[in-house]
Design a protein around this motif. Structure first.
Motif, PDB file in Angstrom:
ATOM      1  N   PRO A 473     -27.663  12.286  28.111  1.00 16.98           N
ATOM      2  CA  PRO A 473     -28.681  12.490  27.070  1.00 16.98           C
ATOM      3  C   PRO A 473     -29.546  11.256  26.866  1.00 16.98           C
ATOM      4  O   PRO A 473     -29.142  10.126  27.177  1.00 16.98           O
ATOM      5  N   LEU A 474     -30.743  11.473  26.343  1.00 18.60           N
ATOM      6  CA  LEU A 474     -31.633  10.384  25.960  1.00 18.60           C
ATOM      7  C   LEU A 474     -31.400  10.115  24.482  1.00 18.60           C
ATOM      8  O   LEU A 474     -31.490  11.023  23.654  1.00 18.60           O
ATOM      9  N   ASN A 546     -22.002   8.704  18.943  1.00  9.77           N
ATOM     10  CA  ASN A 546     -23.180   9.566  18.929  1.00  9.77           C
ATOM     11  C   ASN A 546     -22.749  11.018  18.977  1.00  9.77           C
ATOM     12  O   ASN A 546     -21.609  11.333  19.325  1.00  9.77           O
ATOM     13  N   LYS A 547     -23.636  11.906  18.642  1.00 11.63           N
ATOM     14  CA  LYS A 547     -23.294  13.324  18.549  1.00 11.63           C
ATOM     15  C   LYS A 547     -23.042  13.951  19.920  1.00 11.63           C
ATOM     16  O   LYS A 547     -22.433  15.014  20.005  1.00 11.63           O
ATOM     17  N   THR A 706     -14.796  10.552  10.706  1.00  7.16           N
ATOM     18  CA  THR A 706     -16.076  11.252  10.795  1.00  7.16           C
ATOM     19  C   THR A 706     -17.048  10.353  11.526  1.00  7.16           C
ATOM     20  O   THR A 706     -16.859   9.135  11.576  1.00  7.16           O
ATOM     21  N   PRO A 707     -18.099  10.929  12.097  1.00  5.75           N
ATOM     22  CA  PRO A 707     -19.096  10.080  12.749  1.00  5.75           C
ATOM     23  C   PRO A 707     -19.673   9.091  11.756  1.00  5.75           C
ATOM     24  O   PRO A 707     -19.823   9.393  10.578  1.00  5.75           O
ATOM     25  N   GLN A 719     -23.987  16.474  12.623  1.00  3.42           N
ATOM     26  CA  GLN A 719     -23.096  16.362  13.775  1.00  3.42           C
ATOM     27  C   GLN A 719     -23.044  17.675  14.537  1.00  3.42           C
ATOM     28  O   GLN A 719     -22.670  18.708  14.005  1.00  3.42           O
ATOM     29  N   ARG A 720     -23.489  17.631  15.790  1.00  2.00           N
ATOM     30  CA  ARG A 720     -23.400  18.806  16.663  1.00  2.00           C
ATOM     31  C   ARG A 720     -22.696  18.362  17.937  1.00  2.00           C
ATOM     32  O   ARG A 720     -23.179  17.493  18.642  1.00  2.00           O
ATOM     33  N   VAL A 721     -21.576  18.963  18.219  1.00  2.00           N
ATOM     34  CA  VAL A 721     -20.765  18.521  19.354  1.00  2.00           C
ATOM     35  C   VAL A 721     -21.418  18.947  20.658  1.00  2.00           C
ATOM     36  O   VAL A 721     -21.751  20.105  20.848  1.00  2.00           O
TER      37      VAL A 721
END
Length: 724
Positions: A473-474, A546-547, A706-707, A719-721
């Motif tokens: 990912p960027l 990061n997510k 938690t993140p 947060q999206r896994v």
């Protein structure tokens, strides 16, 4: 004549009565009249009569006195009524007559009239009464309008601007924050125009117009920033309309120059950069007060050195650069053969075309050398890769043709989308307290660099994610700590898509790989690999939560670093020299601790060790398929993830401001469903683990419940896994 004398005598009696009122308090008739004037009816009447303003006008004539200019009140409870005043006598205060009863009438002459003139009372039998004392209630004065600061020549335009802006119309401004900024800005200046004075363009307007017309030099489309025709705007309506149109175009330019013509979510769901929208209030204040409005508006473009270098190369590609056009002549194929031990020496071909080839490929060292040596062969090989030709390092006819007649339009498009991606990145890539230190990784170039104080501190090769669902990912995040001897918590995608199917074929495969399988009471499965020499993450993991759940790490498999294209991972980034990388980062974050590669290696063992940074270091994962190298040469790299193609297609569809909208992407589900394991599989906890699915993958990976919160100044992200 007799009438005049009678009225003159009446006026004299009025004057005598006034004098008696002020000089003799005990006078019976004056006291009686004073008490009568203080009645509720009289006060109401006087409050309703406007106070006359002094005026330099001729004394009233007999014809004027005959006019009925009195306001009569029949009853104290009734509202006083005014008779209309004739226009031809409007400048002079009209004589007033208040009638309360036949025996109590007061007539007052015009303030500017000389003593020789009188006001005529209509009933002959009326007795003049004394005027009200000075202490009587004064009539209410109308509010005085503040003087306008708008020049008289601009007032008609200001009035039109006030009407347009006050109508709350969205004809010029689609965004609420821009409409609010317009109302505040123009309201504070009494709606005076800022782009014109007396119908002529101001220096600020000329600067803004020049910048908008030159938008193409920054990779933007001038057609997106319409410039109104002020020359033909000769009416207040047209000037007001042109004023707001230019302001709207200025807003569009500043917004897109800073954040991009398209939002990064338009391209893919695996991009996440911090938002940095412009404030329209700040744009108005900055541009309209700047000495150079064009430069002020230009400042919203990215300030990064690599962006500015791309801008210069874009001008060259469009034929606006300096220098002669170099073409390579046809000739035999040129090949460099390296030495192979003592049996075969290197083979270097000599050719008169090589100096031109060196110039064309940007080789500044030994520019006049005619030998086709290893340096030239490597430059040819890199060009072939960028031109999507088989990278052999041999200068053949196909390569010569590609060098002489490059696909210029395609190269321009590639530069444009790379400039666009620079707009997504933070304006400050580094952290000031650490000398603006940051990490930047370029996926298509498979390189990682550590930067500090504008200079490269260290660099290494990396392996990145495979194209498709495993693409790296960027993102921009902050590295918070390093883990020495990490545990590999296998991502659920690998567990369910690769390892569990393998267990069906061979129940002992995980044991042989040194992996540990745990099954919770709800049937979900977690697989991990303990620290050690054979661990898939190697000896060091670099953590920037990061997510997407990706990170940088060591690897026991070093052979892939020798390849030119290195997109082989599941999304995480493998680092070639992790011990050196760790010592460089720790030297920046903890300079007094004197971490060296040797000290890092001395920590290798079987227990995890976290080395936390007091100040996190930003990590920027980028996608640069076009960049200028240290020698000033424009380099192109293969569009390994197809990001360029997607962006070029979006821009050419010309969907305008729709491209700035955020696109919500559905994320893959990485839940851990219940699984029935085949017989013979070794389970570490034998079903005695967590009652549910246990800690989520983020918790296992980064050790936090938690993140962590988003860095200050960056918009928090849900947060999206998206497991790698």
């Amino acid at each position: 004549m007799r009438d005049c004398l009678n009225h003159r005598a009446g006026f004299d009696r009025v004057l005598m009565t006034v004098a008696a009122t002020f000089l003799t308090v005990s006078a019976g008739s004056a006291l009686a009249q004073d008490q009568a004037r203080s009645s509720a009816a009289e006060l109401a009447i006087e409050a309703a009569i406007p106070r006359p303003e002094p005026a330099n006008v001729p004394p009233p004539t007999a014809s004027d006195i005959k006019l009925d200019t009195t306001a009569t009140v029949q009853d104290a409870a009734k509202e006083p009524a005014k008779e209309p005043v004739r226009a031809d006598v409007a400048p002079a205060p009209a004589p007033e007559k208040v009638e309360t009863n036949p025996s109590d009438v007061a007539t007052t002459p015009a303030p500017a009239a000389p003593n020789s003139e009188t006001a005529k009372s209509e009933p002959a039998a009326t007795t003049p009464a004394a005027p009200a004392p000075a202490t009587a209630a004064a009539p209410a004065a109308e509010p005085v309008k503040a003087a306008s600061n708008v020049p008289a020549a601009d007032q008609p335009v200001a009035d039109k601007l006030k009407d347009i802006i006050g109508a709350k119309t969205s004809r010029h401004f689609d965004r609420k924050n821009e409409r609010a900024a317009i109302e505040k800005f123009y309201g504070a200046r009494d709606f005076a125009p800022v782009w014109t004075q007396g119908g002529s363009l101001t220096p600020a307007a000329k600067g803004v117009i020049a910048r908008l017309k030159d938008a193409a030099s920054d990779g933007l489309n001038p057609a997106d920033y319409a410039v109104p025709d002020f020359a033909s705007a000769i009416t207040p309506d047209a000037l007001a309309d042109a004023e707001l149109k230019l302001t709207a175009s200025m807003f569009d330019y500043a917004r897109q120059a800073q954040s991009g013509r398209m939002h990064w979510s338009q391209v893919s769901g695996d991009i996440l950069y911090p938002e940095h929208p412009v404030d329209p209030n700040e744009v108005l204040a900055k541009v309209t007060t700047a000495t150079d409005a064009s430069a002020a508006l230009d400042s919203y473009n990215p300030p990064h050195k690599l962006y500015k270098e791309l801008k210069a190369k874009l001008a060259e590609l469009r034929g606006q650069g300096n220098g002669p056009v170099i073409e390579i002549a046809d000739g035999p194929a040129l090949k460099y053969t390296p030495a192979r031990g003592k049996k075969q020496a290197e083979i270097v071909v000599d050719d008169p075309r090589v100096p031109q080839l060196r110039a064309k490929l940007g080789i500044t060292e030994n520019a006049s050398d005619t030998r086709y040596d290893a340096t030239v062969a490597e430059a040819v090989r890199k060009f072939q890769t960028s031109a999507e030709i088989k990278a052999t390092g041999i200068l053949d006819d196909k390569t010569v043709k590609a060098i002489n007649t490059p696909k210029r339009d395609k190269q321009i498009d590639t530069v444009l989308v790379n400039m666009e991606r620079w707009r997504w990145l933070p304006r400050d890539l580094g952290v000031p307290s650490l000398g603006d230190a940051y990490v930047i990784l370029n996926i298509p170039d498979y390189t990682l660099k550590v930067m500090q104080r504008g200079q490269q501190v260290w660099t290494t090769r990396v392996v990145t994610g495979k194209p498709g669902t495993h693409a790296t990912p960027l993102l921009t995040e902050t590295m918070k700590y390093i883990t020495v001897n990490p545990t590999w918590n296998v991502p659920p995608s690998i567990v369910y898509n690769e390892y569990l199917p393998a267990l069906q074929q061979d129940p002992t495969v995980l044991q042989r790989m040194g992996l540990k399988l745990e099954q919770n009471r709800d049937g979900s499965v977690h697989i991990s690999q303990p620290p050690g020499e054979a661990n898939a993450l190697g000896r060091i993991r670099f953590n920037f939560p990061n997510k997407f759940l990706v990170y940088q790490h060591d690897t026991p498999d070093k052979n892939l670093f020798s390849r030119d294209e290195r997109a082989f991972s599941h999304g995480c980034m493998r680092v070639q020299n992790p011990d050196q990388y760790a010592s460089v980062l720790l030297g920046i974050a903890l300079p007094n601790e004197k971490y060296t590669p040797e000290r890092i290696r001395s920590m290798y063992g079987k227990s995890e060790i976290d080395l936390k940074f007091p100040t996190p270091i930003p990590v920027n994962i980028t996608y640069q398929t076009a960049f200028v190298d240290d020698a000033g040469k424009l380099q192109f790299r293969k569009d390994v993830y197809g990001r360029d193609a997607t962006m070029i297609n979006i821009l050419k569809n010309n969907r305008g401001k729709d491209l700035e909208a955020v696109v919500a992407h559905s994320q893959p589900s990485y839940s851990r469903p219940a699984t029935t394991l085949p017989s013979g599989v070794a389970v570490a906890n034998n079903g005695g683990g967590f009652g549910s699915s246990g800690p989520n993958f983020f918790e296992r990976l980064f050790g936090a419940p938690t993140p962590p919160p988003a860095p200050v100044g960056r918009r928090p992200q849900q947060q999206r896994v998206f497991t790698r």
